[in-house]
Scaffold this active site. Structure first.
Site, PDB file in Angstrom:
ATOM      1  N   GLU A 120      15.703  13.368 -31.775  1.00 50.34           N
ATOM      2  CA  GLU A 120      14.577  12.988 -32.640  1.00 50.34           C
ATOM      3  C   GLU A 120      14.573  11.476 -32.830  1.00 50.34           C
ATOM      4  O   GLU A 120      15.609  10.856 -33.020  1.00 50.34           O
ATOM      5  CB  GLU A 120      14.728  13.684 -33.989  1.00 50.34           C
ATOM      6  CG  GLU A 120      13.660  13.349 -35.000  1.00 50.34           C
ATOM      7  CD  GLU A 120      13.896  14.013 -36.357  1.00 50.34           C
ATOM      8  OE1 GLU A 120      12.931  14.182 -37.104  1.00 50.34           O
ATOM      9  OE2 GLU A 120      15.068  14.355 -36.656  1.00 50.34           O
TER      10      GLU A 120
ATOM     11  N   LYS B  40       5.524  16.878 -36.004  1.00 51.73           N
ATOM     12  CA  LYS B  40       6.477  17.650 -36.804  1.00 51.73           C
ATOM     13  C   LYS B  40       5.778  18.339 -37.971  1.00 51.73           C
ATOM     14  O   LYS B  40       5.135  17.698 -38.800  1.00 51.73           O
ATOM     15  CB  LYS B  40       7.573  16.709 -37.312  1.00 51.73           C
ATOM     16  CG  LYS B  40       8.735  17.393 -38.003  1.00 51.73           C
ATOM     17  CD  LYS B  40       9.777  16.340 -38.390  1.00 51.73           C
ATOM     18  CE  LYS B  40      11.021  16.949 -39.007  1.00 51.73           C
ATOM     19  NZ  LYS B  40      11.993  15.894 -39.388  1.00 51.73           N
TER      20      LYS B  40
ATOM     21  N   CYS C 234      13.847  19.022 -35.493  1.00 55.48           N
ATOM     22  CA  CYS C 234      14.839  18.959 -36.566  1.00 55.48           C
ATOM     23  C   CYS C 234      14.613  19.948 -37.718  1.00 55.48           C
ATOM     24  O   CYS C 234      14.950  21.124 -37.605  1.00 55.48           O
ATOM     25  CB  CYS C 234      14.922  17.531 -37.090  1.00 55.48           C
ATOM     26  SG  CYS C 234      16.494  17.149 -37.921  1.00 55.48           S
TER      27      CYS C 234
END
Length: 258
Positions: free
Chosen positions: A43, A109, A143
């Site tokens: 990331e 995200k 993540c």
């Protein structure tokens, strides 16, 4: 293709130094043989997990995205990783899947990390991405998405689930456990690529990048905590045979996210 050859790059990222990180990844990727289909990076792999978006954000045709395109074309391999992007006066933690042709698809995200106040800097995405590549369906996520199983739920019959991350040492047990759980519940190969080292906020990272098969068995070394390139290979046919034999995905509950 029945087989995908994949390299996972677990790295100690240079804090907020785009060029230094690009130089490092270029050097490491150049060492990989050309028999490669997919390269997976952490990331925010050129900056570390930074909230300094005003200074670090790039446009869609910026240095990092262009480097990803050049690398994909040069290695004739897809490249995956997330980047800080500025678009329409908003900031995004955006994952790119870049094809060997240089074409790309992206995912913003969905679950911004509120504990680090990521939601105060970055806009949350709303669309799940399923990439079709060499006969495989791939679901790439970022993540904190790992903590939310409904978002990763395999309703698309994807073959490979990927998480790119900056997951800190103090919660690494959750990383290890949840990655394995996502593989088992979705009956899918699951990759997690995490960084190592210490970031500019003094948080420690210990990696534990790994590949699990659809039964939750590790197909690469567990709990590795050094800077390295991890080479793995997955086979679609063998996973299909397990899925057909067990049939777990056929019994999943039917519901829609709202």
């Amino acid at each position: 293709m029945n087989t995908l050859h994949i390299s996972l790059l677990q790295a100690d990222l240079s804090w907020e130094n785009v060029q230094e990180n690009i130089n490092y990844f270029t050097e490491q990727i150049d060492k990989i043989s050309n028999d490669l289909d997919l390269i997976v990076l952490p990331e925010m792999f050129t900056t570390g997990f930074s909230m300094n978006a005003k200074e670090l954000a790039e446009e869609m045709n910026g240095k990092t995205v262009n480097w990803m395109r050049e690398t994909a074309i040069k290695k004739q391999s897809a490249v995956v990783g997330s980047v800080i992007i500025s678009e329409n006066k908003n900031f995004y933690n955006r994952l790119f899947f870049v094809f060997p042709s240089g074409e790309l698809q992206y995912y913003d995200k969905k679950h911004t990390f509120t504990l680090a106040k990521e939601h105060e800097t970055y806009n949350s995405g709303s669309n799940k991405l399923i990439v079709e590549y060499k006969g495989w369906k791939i679901c790439p996520l970022i993540c904190y998405d790992l903590r939310f199983p409904v978002w990763a739920r395999n309703v698309e019959d994807y073959d490979l689930l990927i998480y790119v991350a900056s997951w800190p040492e103090k919660r690494i047990n959750a990383w290890d456990t949840l990655l394995k759980a996502r593989a088992i519940e979705n009956m899918s190969y699951t990759i997690g690529v995490n960084r190592i080292g210490k970031d500019g906020n003094n948080y420690d990272y210990v990696g534990h990048s790994i590949l699990f098969d659809c039964l939750g068995n590790p197909l690469s070394q567990e709990q590795n905590e050094r800077q390295e390139t991890i080479s793995v290979q997955i086979e679609k046919e063998s996973q299909g045979e397990i899925r057909n034999k067990l049939g777990f995905l056929k019994d999943k509950d039917k519901f829609k996210l709202v």
